[in-house]
Enzyme design. Structure first.
Site, mmCIF file in Angstrom:
data_model
loop_
_atom_site.group_PDB
_atom_site.id
_atom_site.type_symbol
_atom_site.label_atom_id
_atom_site.label_comp_id
_atom_site.label_asym_id
_atom_site.label_seq_id
_atom_site.Cartn_x
_atom_site.Cartn_y
_atom_site.Cartn_z
ATOM 1 N N CYS A 80 0.840 -1.206 0.000
ATOM 2 C CA CYS A 80 0.000 0.000 0.000
ATOM 3 C C CYS A 80 0.875 1.256 0.000
ATOM 4 C CB CYS A 80 -0.916 -0.006 1.221
ATOM 5 S SG CYS A 80 -1.794 1.543 1.454
ATOM 6 N N ASP A 85 -0.408 16.624 -1.065
ATOM 7 C CA ASP A 85 -0.710 15.789 -2.228
ATOM 8 C C ASP A 85 0.352 16.031 -3.309
ATOM 9 O OD1 ASP A 85 -3.598 14.359 -3.343
ATOM 10 O OD2 ASP A 85 -2.069 14.914 -4.826
ATOM 11 N N HIS A 106 -3.885 0.793 8.317
ATOM 12 C CA HIS A 106 -4.438 0.576 6.984
ATOM 13 C C HIS A 106 -5.925 0.276 7.057
ATOM 14 C CE1 HIS A 106 -4.481 -0.396 2.731
ATOM 15 N NE2 HIS A 106 -5.331 -1.359 3.062
ATOM 16 N N ASN A 125 -13.123 10.234 -1.184
ATOM 17 C CA ASN A 125 -13.577 9.454 -2.328
ATOM 18 C C ASN A 125 -13.650 7.986 -1.915
ATOM 19 O OD1 ASN A 125 -13.662 11.666 -4.128
ATOM 20 N ND2 ASN A 125 -11.461 11.504 -4.495
ATOM 21 N N GLY A 133 -13.771 8.057 -7.866
ATOM 22 C CA GLY A 133 -12.425 8.492 -8.206
ATOM 23 C C GLY A 133 -11.349 8.061 -7.230
ATOM 24 N N THR A 190 -8.323 6.259 -6.044
ATOM 25 C CA THR A 190 -7.227 5.571 -6.730
ATOM 26 C C THR A 190 -6.250 4.924 -5.757
ATOM 27 O OG1 THR A 190 -5.935 7.607 -6.843
ATOM 28 C CG2 THR A 190 -7.347 7.103 -8.745
ATOM 29 N N HIS A 212 -8.300 8.255 2.969
ATOM 30 C CA HIS A 212 -7.647 9.567 3.052
ATOM 31 C C HIS A 212 -8.672 10.659 2.882
ATOM 32 C CE1 HIS A 212 -7.408 7.999 -1.055
ATOM 33 N NE2 HIS A 212 -7.599 9.243 -1.475
ATOM 34 N N HIS A 255 -9.091 14.386 1.641
ATOM 35 C CA HIS A 255 -8.514 15.517 0.915
ATOM 36 C C HIS A 255 -8.906 16.811 1.622
ATOM 37 C CE1 HIS A 255 -7.577 13.374 -2.976
ATOM 38 N NE2 HIS A 255 -8.524 12.567 -2.539
HETATM 39 P P1 5GP Z 1 -7.920 9.528 -4.553
HETATM 40 O O1 5GP Z 1 -8.025 9.723 -6.049
HETATM 41 O O2 5GP Z 1 -7.648 8.083 -4.195
HETATM 42 O O3 5GP Z 1 -9.071 10.107 -3.768
HETATM 43 O O4 5GP Z 1 -6.678 10.387 -4.084
HETATM 44 C C1 5GP Z 1 -5.371 9.894 -4.098
HETATM 45 C C2 5GP Z 1 -4.473 11.084 -4.038
HETATM 46 O O5 5GP Z 1 -3.172 10.643 -3.721
HETATM 47 C C3 5GP Z 1 -4.380 11.851 -5.360
HETATM 48 O O6 5GP Z 1 -4.808 13.191 -5.167
HETATM 49 C C4 5GP Z 1 -2.908 11.749 -5.732
HETATM 50 O O7 5GP Z 1 -2.399 12.922 -6.327
HETATM 51 C C5 5GP Z 1 -2.245 11.443 -4.406
HETATM 52 N N1 5GP Z 1 -1.013 10.674 -4.520
HETATM 53 C C6 5GP Z 1 -0.826 9.576 -5.310
HETATM 54 N N2 5GP Z 1 0.415 9.106 -5.143
HETATM 55 C C7 5GP Z 1 1.038 9.927 -4.246
HETATM 56 C C8 5GP Z 1 2.350 9.958 -3.685
HETATM 57 O O8 5GP Z 1 3.213 9.110 -3.973
HETATM 58 N N3 5GP Z 1 2.622 10.950 -2.810
HETATM 59 C C9 5GP Z 1 1.688 11.897 -2.463
HETATM 60 N N4 5GP Z 1 2.084 12.846 -1.590
HETATM 61 N N5 5GP Z 1 0.439 11.889 -2.973
HETATM 62 C C10 5GP Z 1 0.121 10.917 -3.861
HETATM 63 ZN ZN ZN Z 2 -2.337 1.369 3.622
#
Ligand code: 5GP
Ligand code: ZN
Length: 113
Positions: free
Chosen positions: A3, A29, A45, A86, A92, A94, A99, A101
């Site tokens: 993860c 981010d 986790h 999300n 969305g 990913t 987490h 935002h």
């Molecule tokens: P999600 O789309 O899952 O709601 O948000 C995942 C967020 O994690 C995205 O805004 C993406 O830019 C951020 N993110 C993805 N990989 C990394 C990383 O390696 N480091 C940091 N600081 N943010 C990440």
């Molecule tokens: Zn995790």
């Protein structure tokens, strides 16, 4: 450990940390969508909001209050800021580690895309 966010918690992947305590970590981010774009995560986790139980109520409350404190520290408590969870693909998500935002510093449209 596969993860991504667990690896950030462990320090295996660098991140710009803005807050940390025993149960939470907040970091910038990597692809910011606003002048302030911070992610608040639990150190443990938890894959999605669907995995939360009543045992997590205090943890989630701390995440939200930490988001508000971070926004205030940036001066966005008055102008306003947005918090977003999300959950799963159609929303969305990913990274499958819960987490929150925290976005601020520009006008944010509603409804979101
Ligand atoms: P999600 O789309 O899952 O709601 O948000 C995942 C967020 O994690 C995205 O805004 C993406 O830019 C951020 N993110 C993805 N990989 C990394 C990383 O390696 N480091 C940091 N600081 N943010 C990440
Ligand atoms: Zn995790």
């Amino acid at each position: 450990m596969s993860c991504l966010f667990c690896r950030i918690v462990a320090g295996e992947i660098p991140a710009t940390r803005v807050f940390e305590d025993d149960q939470l970590l907040a970091f910038a981010d990597i692809n910011p969508q606003a002048p302030m774009h911070v992610l608040v995560i639990p150190k443990q986790h938890i894959a999605t909001l669907n995995d939360l139980t009543d045992a997590h109520d205090g943890l989630v409350g701390a995440m939200v209050r930490t988001a508000a404190t971070i926004a205030k520290d940036h001066g966005y408590d008055g102008p306003g800021f947005r918090t977003v969870f999300n959950c799963n693909a159609q929303a969305g998500q990913t990274v499958f580690h819960v987490h929150l935002h925290v976005l601020g510093g520009r006008a944010l449209a509603w409804p979101p895309g």
